[in-house]
Design a protein around this motif. Structure first.
Motif, PDB file in Angstrom:
ATOM      1  N   ALA A 167       6.842   4.195  13.439  1.00 32.99           N
ATOM      2  CA  ALA A 167       7.855   5.188  13.798  1.00 32.99           C
ATOM      3  C   ALA A 167       8.222   5.094  15.266  1.00 32.99           C
ATOM      4  CB  ALA A 167       7.348   6.595  13.467  1.00 32.99           C
ATOM      5  N   MET A 168       7.230   4.947  16.123  1.00 33.94           N
ATOM      6  CA  MET A 168       7.494   4.891  17.564  1.00 33.94           C
ATOM      7  C   MET A 168       8.226   3.611  17.956  1.00 33.94           C
ATOM      8  SD  MET A 168       4.010   6.611  19.195  1.00 33.94           S
ATOM      9  CE  MET A 168       2.960   5.239  18.684  1.00 33.94           C
ATOM     10  N   VAL A 169       7.824   2.490  17.372  1.00 30.54           N
ATOM     11  CA  VAL A 169       8.478   1.227  17.696  1.00 30.54           C
ATOM     12  C   VAL A 169       9.907   1.210  17.165  1.00 30.54           C
ATOM     13  CG1 VAL A 169       8.448  -1.264  17.280  1.00 30.54           C
ATOM     14  CG2 VAL A 169       6.336  -0.084  17.889  1.00 30.54           C
ATOM     15  N   ARG A 170      10.123   1.762  15.983  1.00 35.90           N
ATOM     16  CA  ARG A 170      11.492   1.843  15.452  1.00 35.90           C
ATOM     17  C   ARG A 170      12.369   2.694  16.357  1.00 35.90           C
ATOM     18  NH1 ARG A 170      11.275   3.221   9.122  1.00 35.90           N
ATOM     19  NH2 ARG A 170      13.542   3.286   9.443  1.00 35.90           N
ATOM     20  N   ALA A 171      11.812   3.749  16.898  1.00 35.60           N
ATOM     21  CA  ALA A 171      12.581   4.593  17.815  1.00 35.60           C
ATOM     22  C   ALA A 171      12.974   3.813  19.061  1.00 35.60           C
ATOM     23  CB  ALA A 171      11.774   5.834  18.194  1.00 35.60           C
ATOM     24  N   LEU A 172      12.068   2.997  19.569  1.00 34.76           N
ATOM     25  CA  LEU A 172      12.386   2.173  20.733  1.00 34.76           C
ATOM     26  C   LEU A 172      13.518   1.203  20.419  1.00 34.76           C
ATOM     27  CD1 LEU A 172       8.918   1.207  22.290  1.00 34.76           C
ATOM     28  CD2 LEU A 172      10.698   2.616  23.338  1.00 34.76           C
ATOM     29  N   ILE A 173      13.476   0.637  19.233  1.00 34.89           N
ATOM     30  CA  ILE A 173      14.510  -0.323  18.833  1.00 34.89           C
ATOM     31  C   ILE A 173      15.863   0.364  18.691  1.00 34.89           C
ATOM     32  CG2 ILE A 173      15.265  -1.860  16.966  1.00 34.89           C
ATOM     33  CD1 ILE A 173      12.281  -2.430  16.434  1.00 34.89           C
ATOM     34  N   PHE A 174      15.871   1.579  18.134  1.00 40.29           N
ATOM     35  CA  PHE A 174      17.115   2.311  17.891  1.00 40.29           C
ATOM     36  C   PHE A 174      17.655   3.020  19.135  1.00 40.29           C
ATOM     37  CE2 PHE A 174      15.510   2.976  13.289  1.00 40.29           C
ATOM     38  CZ  PHE A 174      15.945   1.693  12.944  1.00 40.29           C
ATOM     39  N   ALA A 175      16.839   3.125  20.177  1.00 37.81           N
ATOM     40  CA  ALA A 175      17.230   3.913  21.348  1.00 37.81           C
ATOM     41  C   ALA A 175      18.480   3.343  22.025  1.00 37.81           C
ATOM     42  CB  ALA A 175      16.078   3.959  22.346  1.00 37.81           C
ATOM     43  N   ASP A 176      19.442   4.241  22.325  1.00 35.94           N
ATOM     44  CA  ASP A 176      20.628   3.827  23.065  1.00 35.94           C
ATOM     45  C   ASP A 176      20.485   4.268  24.521  1.00 35.94           C
ATOM     46  OD1 ASP A 176      21.125   6.564  23.130  1.00 35.94           O
ATOM     47  OD2 ASP A 176      22.628   6.498  21.537  1.00 35.94           O
ATOM     48  N   LEU A 206      -3.230   1.394  18.127  1.00 35.73           N
ATOM     49  CA  LEU A 206      -2.023   1.671  17.347  1.00 35.73           C
ATOM     50  C   LEU A 206      -2.200   1.253  15.894  1.00 35.73           C
ATOM     51  CD1 LEU A 206       0.712   0.522  19.899  1.00 35.73           C
ATOM     52  CD2 LEU A 206       0.122   2.870  19.261  1.00 35.73           C
ATOM     53  N   GLN A 207      -2.966   0.197  15.680  1.00 35.87           N
ATOM     54  CA  GLN A 207      -3.203  -0.306  14.325  1.00 35.87           C
ATOM     55  C   GLN A 207      -3.905   0.729  13.456  1.00 35.87           C
ATOM     56  OE1 GLN A 207      -5.956  -3.545  14.330  1.00 35.87           O
ATOM     57  NE2 GLN A 207      -5.952  -3.766  12.109  1.00 35.87           N
ATOM     58  N   TRP A 254       4.177  -7.769  13.907  1.00 38.67           N
ATOM     59  CA  TRP A 254       3.083  -7.306  13.048  1.00 38.67           C
ATOM     60  C   TRP A 254       3.562  -6.208  12.101  1.00 38.67           C
ATOM     61  CZ3 TRP A 254       0.554  -2.373  13.468  1.00 38.67           C
ATOM     62  CH2 TRP A 254      -0.473  -2.195  12.536  1.00 38.67           C
ATOM     63  N   LEU A 255       4.297  -5.238  12.638  1.00 37.86           N
ATOM     64  CA  LEU A 255       4.759  -4.126  11.817  1.00 37.86           C
ATOM     65  C   LEU A 255       5.717  -4.584  10.713  1.00 37.86           C
ATOM     66  CD1 LEU A 255       5.301  -1.490  14.644  1.00 37.86           C
ATOM     67  CD2 LEU A 255       3.654  -1.306  12.767  1.00 37.86           C
ATOM     68  N   ILE A 294      -2.874  -9.931  12.350  1.00 37.95           N
ATOM     69  CA  ILE A 294      -3.551  -9.370  13.514  1.00 37.95           C
ATOM     70  C   ILE A 294      -4.104 -10.483  14.391  1.00 37.95           C
ATOM     71  CG2 ILE A 294      -5.522  -7.970  14.237  1.00 37.95           C
ATOM     72  CD1 ILE A 294      -5.102  -6.324  11.681  1.00 37.95           C
ATOM     73  N   ALA A 295      -4.636 -11.528  13.764  1.00 36.22           N
ATOM     74  CA  ALA A 295      -5.169 -12.656  14.519  1.00 36.22           C
ATOM     75  C   ALA A 295      -4.065 -13.338  15.332  1.00 36.22           C
ATOM     76  CB  ALA A 295      -5.823 -13.659  13.576  1.00 36.22           C
ATOM     77  N   GLN A 296      -2.858 -13.448  14.753  1.00 35.96           N
ATOM     78  CA  GLN A 296      -1.758 -14.078  15.464  1.00 35.96           C
ATOM     79  C   GLN A 296      -1.310 -13.230  16.646  1.00 35.96           C
ATOM     80  OE1 GLN A 296      -0.277 -17.242  14.723  1.00 35.96           O
ATOM     81  NE2 GLN A 296       0.365 -16.791  16.832  1.00 35.96           N
ATOM     82  N   VAL A 297      -1.276 -11.917  16.438  1.00 38.89           N
ATOM     83  CA  VAL A 297      -0.917 -11.010  17.536  1.00 38.89           C
ATOM     84  C   VAL A 297      -1.897 -11.179  18.692  1.00 38.89           C
ATOM     85  CG1 VAL A 297      -0.841  -8.590  18.233  1.00 38.89           C
ATOM     86  CG2 VAL A 297       0.295  -9.310  16.128  1.00 38.89           C
ATOM     87  N   LYS A 298      -3.167 -11.183  18.382  1.00 45.74           N
ATOM     88  CA  LYS A 298      -4.203 -11.343  19.411  1.00 45.74           C
ATOM     89  C   LYS A 298      -4.018 -12.661  20.152  1.00 45.74           C
ATOM     90  CE  LYS A 298      -9.256 -11.148  19.977  1.00 45.74           C
ATOM     91  NZ  LYS A 298      -9.505 -12.509  20.538  1.00 45.74           N
TER      92      LYS A 298
END
Length: 219
Positions: free
Chosen positions: A129-138, A120-121, A187-188, A194-198
């Motif tokens: 865009a995909m993660v924002r859609a997940l957040i906005f999804a009702d 994804l990176q 991260w986004l 990236i190191a913290q995410v890992k």
């Protein structure tokens, strides 16, 4: 078999057999049209992120009528969440060709999710865009969100080399899935490297009990 074990078997079957596709069967031509729509959405998002994905632009790029597009995907959010599921499905196929090499389930899951994150990176605008859609999804987008979640769980279960998880193992998988999504968001938003995410993903996998009992059906 006790109640918890039966619940685990039922949930495992739901995860393993649920088809990541529209409820109504599609003809070959309809499936090809749907693929064009998802591809167009991904291309627009790669170039300009969430704001670049406009339904009219997707319709024009995929060469379908705007009304037809809305019959497949009622909104931009539905479309982007479906695109995320499609991207995860493609990633799952790639991971199956080159499985993780860790010695333990926790190591394999961590390696798998880090590889998924790095995939994804490579397209940060699309990921955002995909993660924002997940957040906005009702609630209206619940079926698409559930499909994306099932795909993620299937990826994790494959990494565990487990086809018949217990209820406790499925609970652990859900926690790890939530951690992975949270790591993507931080991260986004620029709040984690990236190191913290890992590190966070590896820590979550290490802390959760992903041990595969001897009596389970491990592949």
């Amino acid at each position: 078999m006790d109640k918890a074990a039966r619940a685990g078997r039922t949930a495992a079957r739901q995860v393993g057999t649920a088809r990541i596709a529209p409820a109504a069967p599609l003809t070959e031509r309809q499936e090809a049209r749907r693929r064009r729509i998802l591809h167009a959405c991904a291309q627009l998002a790669c170039r300009g992120g969430f704001d670049a994905v406009q339904m009219r632009a997707v319709a024009e790029s995929s060469q379908v009528a705007l009304g037809t597009l809305y019959r497949y995907f009622p909104s931009k959010i539905h479309l982007l969440v479906a695109t995320m599921q499609d991207q995860l499905e493609h990633l799952h196929g790639t991971l199956r060709k080159k499985p993780p090499a860790g010695d333990t389930p926790a190591e394999r899951v961590a390696e798998t999710l880090v590889r998924a994150f790095r995939a994804l990176q490579r397209e940060p605008h699309l990921a955002d865009a995909m993660v924002r859609a997940l957040i906005f999804a009702d609630r209206s987008v619940s079926p698409e969100v559930d499909q994306a979640s099932r795909q993620t769980m299937m990826i994790i279960l494959d990494a565990m080399e487990l086809s018949d998880p217990t209820a406790d193992q499925l609970a652990a998988v859900r926690v790890i899935e939530h951690t992975w999504h949270s790591a993507l968001i931080t991260w986004l938003s620029g709040r984690a490297s990236i190191a913290q995410v890992k590190s966070d993903i590896e820590t979550a996998c290490r802390l959760m009990d992903l041990t595969v009992p001897q009596h389970t059906d491990a592949r």
